[in-house]
Design a protein around this motif. Sequence first.
Motif, PDB file in Angstrom:
ATOM      1  N   ALA A  57      16.686  61.789 106.519  1.00 17.76           N
ATOM      2  CA  ALA A  57      16.430  61.513 105.101  1.00 17.76           C
ATOM      3  C   ALA A  57      17.665  60.901 104.446  1.00 17.76           C
ATOM      4  O   ALA A  57      17.559  59.951 103.659  1.00 17.76           O
ATOM      5  N   SER A  58      18.839  61.429 104.765  1.00 20.34           N
ATOM      6  CA  SER A  58      20.073  60.896 104.201  1.00 20.34           C
ATOM      7  C   SER A  58      20.283  59.450 104.619  1.00 20.34           C
ATOM      8  O   SER A  58      20.642  58.589 103.804  1.00 20.34           O
ATOM      9  N   GLY A  59      20.054  59.154 105.904  1.00 20.94           N
ATOM     10  CA  GLY A  59      20.204  57.789 106.386  1.00 20.94           C
ATOM     11  C   GLY A  59      19.193  56.844 105.750  1.00 20.94           C
ATOM     12  O   GLY A  59      19.521  55.695 105.419  1.00 20.94           O
ATOM     13  N   TYR A  60      17.984  57.308 105.565  1.00 14.90           N
ATOM     14  CA  TYR A  60      16.926  56.517 104.923  1.00 14.90           C
ATOM     15  C   TYR A  60      17.333  56.157 103.498  1.00 14.90           C
ATOM     16  O   TYR A  60      17.190  55.006 103.065  1.00 14.90           O
ATOM     17  N   LEU A  61      17.847  57.144 102.765  1.00 19.25           N
ATOM     18  CA  LEU A  61      18.250  56.907 101.380  1.00 19.25           C
ATOM     19  C   LEU A  61      19.421  55.927 101.303  1.00 19.25           C
ATOM     20  O   LEU A  61      19.477  55.075 100.406  1.00 19.25           O
ATOM     21  N   LYS A  62      20.356  56.024 102.233  1.00 19.39           N
ATOM     22  CA  LYS A  62      21.474  55.076 102.268  1.00 19.39           C
ATOM     23  C   LYS A  62      20.962  53.659 102.501  1.00 19.39           C
ATOM     24  O   LYS A  62      21.411  52.705 101.853  1.00 19.39           O
ATOM     25  N   PHE A  63      20.032  53.536 103.433  1.00 19.86           N
ATOM     26  CA  PHE A  63      19.496  52.215 103.775  1.00 19.86           C
ATOM     27  C   PHE A  63      18.875  51.543 102.558  1.00 19.86           C
ATOM     28  O   PHE A  63      19.000  50.333 102.369  1.00 19.86           O
ATOM     29  N   TRP A  64      18.216  52.332 101.722  1.00 16.42           N
ATOM     30  CA  TRP A  64      17.544  51.795 100.550  1.00 16.42           C
ATOM     31  C   TRP A  64      18.420  51.835  99.296  1.00 16.42           C
ATOM     32  O   TRP A  64      17.927  51.738  98.181  1.00 16.42           O
ATOM     33  N   GLY A  65      19.712  52.001  99.489  1.00 12.69           N
ATOM     34  CA  GLY A  65      20.644  51.888  98.380  1.00 12.69           C
ATOM     35  C   GLY A  65      20.708  53.080  97.458  1.00 12.69           C
ATOM     36  O   GLY A  65      21.125  52.950  96.303  1.00 12.69           O
ATOM     37  N   ASN A  66      20.316  54.253  97.968  1.00  9.26           N
ATOM     38  CA  ASN A  66      20.344  55.462  97.149  1.00  9.26           C
ATOM     39  C   ASN A  66      21.037  56.602  97.900  1.00  9.26           C
ATOM     40  O   ASN A  66      20.441  57.642  98.174  1.00  9.26           O
ATOM     41  N   PRO A  67      22.315  56.406  98.259  1.00  7.57           N
ATOM     42  CA  PRO A  67      23.015  57.425  99.064  1.00  7.57           C
ATOM     43  C   PRO A  67      23.154  58.745  98.323  1.00  7.57           C
ATOM     44  O   PRO A  67      23.366  58.777  97.113  1.00  7.57           O
ATOM     45  N   GLN A  68      23.019  59.828  99.079  1.00 10.05           N
ATOM     46  CA  GLN A  68      23.182  61.184  98.544  1.00 10.05           C
ATOM     47  C   GLN A  68      24.339  61.832  99.314  1.00 10.05           C
ATOM     48  O   GLN A  68      24.134  62.539 100.301  1.00 10.05           O
ATOM     49  N   LEU A  69      25.558  61.576  98.861  1.00 15.99           N
ATOM     50  CA  LEU A  69      26.738  62.011  99.594  1.00 15.99           C
ATOM     51  C   LEU A  69      26.840  63.525  99.684  1.00 15.99           C
ATOM     52  O   LEU A  69      27.418  64.063 100.631  1.00 15.99           O
ATOM     53  N   TRP A  70      26.282  64.225  98.717  1.00 10.71           N
ATOM     54  CA  TRP A  70      26.336  65.687  98.741  1.00 10.71           C
ATOM     55  C   TRP A  70      25.564  66.244  99.941  1.00 10.71           C
ATOM     56  O   TRP A  70      25.953  67.277 100.504  1.00 10.71           O
ATOM     57  N   ILE A  71      24.498  65.561 100.360  1.00  5.73           N
ATOM     58  CA  ILE A  71      23.749  65.999 101.537  1.00  5.73           C
ATOM     59  C   ILE A  71      24.613  65.856 102.783  1.00  5.73           C
ATOM     60  O   ILE A  71      24.694  66.765 103.624  1.00  5.73           O
ATOM     61  N   ASP A  72      25.294  64.722 102.904  1.00  3.87           N
ATOM     62  CA  ASP A  72      26.177  64.505 104.054  1.00  3.87           C
ATOM     63  C   ASP A  72      27.277  65.560 104.111  1.00  3.87           C
ATOM     64  O   ASP A  72      27.656  66.036 105.187  1.00  3.87           O
ATOM     65  N   ASP A  73      27.807  65.918 102.944  1.00  2.75           N
ATOM     66  CA  ASP A  73      28.868  66.923 102.875  1.00  2.75           C
ATOM     67  C   ASP A  73      28.379  68.275 103.377  1.00  2.75           C
ATOM     68  O   ASP A  73      29.070  68.960 104.136  1.00  2.75           O
ATOM     69  N   ILE A  74      27.166  68.662 102.972  1.00  3.57           N
ATOM     70  CA  ILE A  74      26.595  69.940 103.414  1.00  3.57           C
ATOM     71  C   ILE A  74      26.366  69.934 104.918  1.00  3.57           C
ATOM     72  O   ILE A  74      26.692  70.905 105.624  1.00  3.57           O
ATOM     73  N   LYS A 124      29.690  70.255 106.828  1.00  2.49           N
ATOM     74  CA  LYS A 124      30.247  71.606 106.772  1.00  2.49           C
ATOM     75  C   LYS A 124      29.440  72.580 107.617  1.00  2.49           C
ATOM     76  O   LYS A 124      30.000  73.467 108.270  1.00  2.49           O
ATOM     77  N   TYR A 125      28.124  72.406 107.618  1.00  3.91           N
ATOM     78  CA  TYR A 125      27.280  73.304 108.427  1.00  3.91           C
ATOM     79  C   TYR A 125      27.527  73.095 109.918  1.00  3.91           C
ATOM     80  O   TYR A 125      27.681  74.059 110.670  1.00  3.91           O
ATOM     81  N   ILE A 126      27.587  71.832 110.335  1.00  3.69           N
ATOM     82  CA  ILE A 126      27.826  71.548 111.750  1.00  3.69           C
ATOM     83  C   ILE A 126      29.185  72.085 112.184  1.00  3.69           C
ATOM     84  O   ILE A 126      29.381  72.497 113.331  1.00  3.69           O
ATOM     85  N   GLY A 127      30.142  72.122 111.259  1.00  3.86           N
ATOM     86  CA  GLY A 127      31.480  72.629 111.564  1.00  3.86           C
ATOM     87  C   GLY A 127      31.582  74.138 111.613  1.00  3.86           C
ATOM     88  O   GLY A 127      32.621  74.674 112.021  1.00  3.86           O
ATOM     89  N   GLU A 128      30.527  74.829 111.206  1.00  2.00           N
ATOM     90  CA  GLU A 128      30.541  76.292 111.236  1.00  2.00           C
ATOM     91  C   GLU A 128      30.368  76.816 112.663  1.00  2.00           C
ATOM     92  O   GLU A 128      30.042  76.062 113.589  1.00  2.00           O
TER      93      GLU A 128
END
Length: 253
Positions: free
Chosen positions: A180-197, A200-204
Amino acid sequence: MEPRYSRNRIYLTQEEQEIIRDFPILLAGSGIGSIIAECALRFGFENITIIDGDQVENSNLNRQNYTETDIGTNKVDALAKRLQSINERAKITCFASFLTLENVEGYIKGHKAAINALDFDTPVPIAFDKACQELDIPILHPYNIGWGSLVTIIAGDGLSLDSISKPDVEFNEVQMVEYASGYLKFWGNPQLWIDDIIEKYIGEEKGLPPPQLSIASWSVAAMCTHLLFNIATGKKFKKFPEFYLSKVIEDNL
């Protein structure tokens, strides 16, 4: 319109209210599904089947529809009690059991929409989707992403979620959110807060369940209820690979 639903007027017609009353919904999983079930019931869906073999734990109370007195009891039993206290005439059918590859098809027949709120730690959620698709039953997938909610609908004639799975990796919730994050970036609507979450989760520490907030539980329940209404009354809705996103956060704050 009967007194119970009199405040639904204008938003719903009498005919629509009657249609959704008897529209059979199958809810697979009563974690986030517990909030969806109550929202749908209060809206007017009075024919709900719930399947879940889990018991209520203390860690559920930050976002699910349970109380401290429910801890240690079957989720479906606690949820059924609450739902029937809201509407005693509603048809609430509960099964305190887990879905398996062997029994999944037996629970699906007779329903017109399904909600897949299962944990993606086994092949069962994908098998559930495919069994529903064969019967042309739309499946809603709700995702709690803390400050936002994500819902996608798998249609009978559409793609399945494993179409976006990574090579040699079973599909899981994180992959859907990454998609979903990649889709939104592609269409010019990036949600950087999703990437941040996600980062951080993958790093746990491995094995920890994804973090979730009550905020998203309630907003995703509202989204699912609206989409169930659209499905039941023949209105348009987006199908996977499209999705719905609702959020209460802005980037770069």
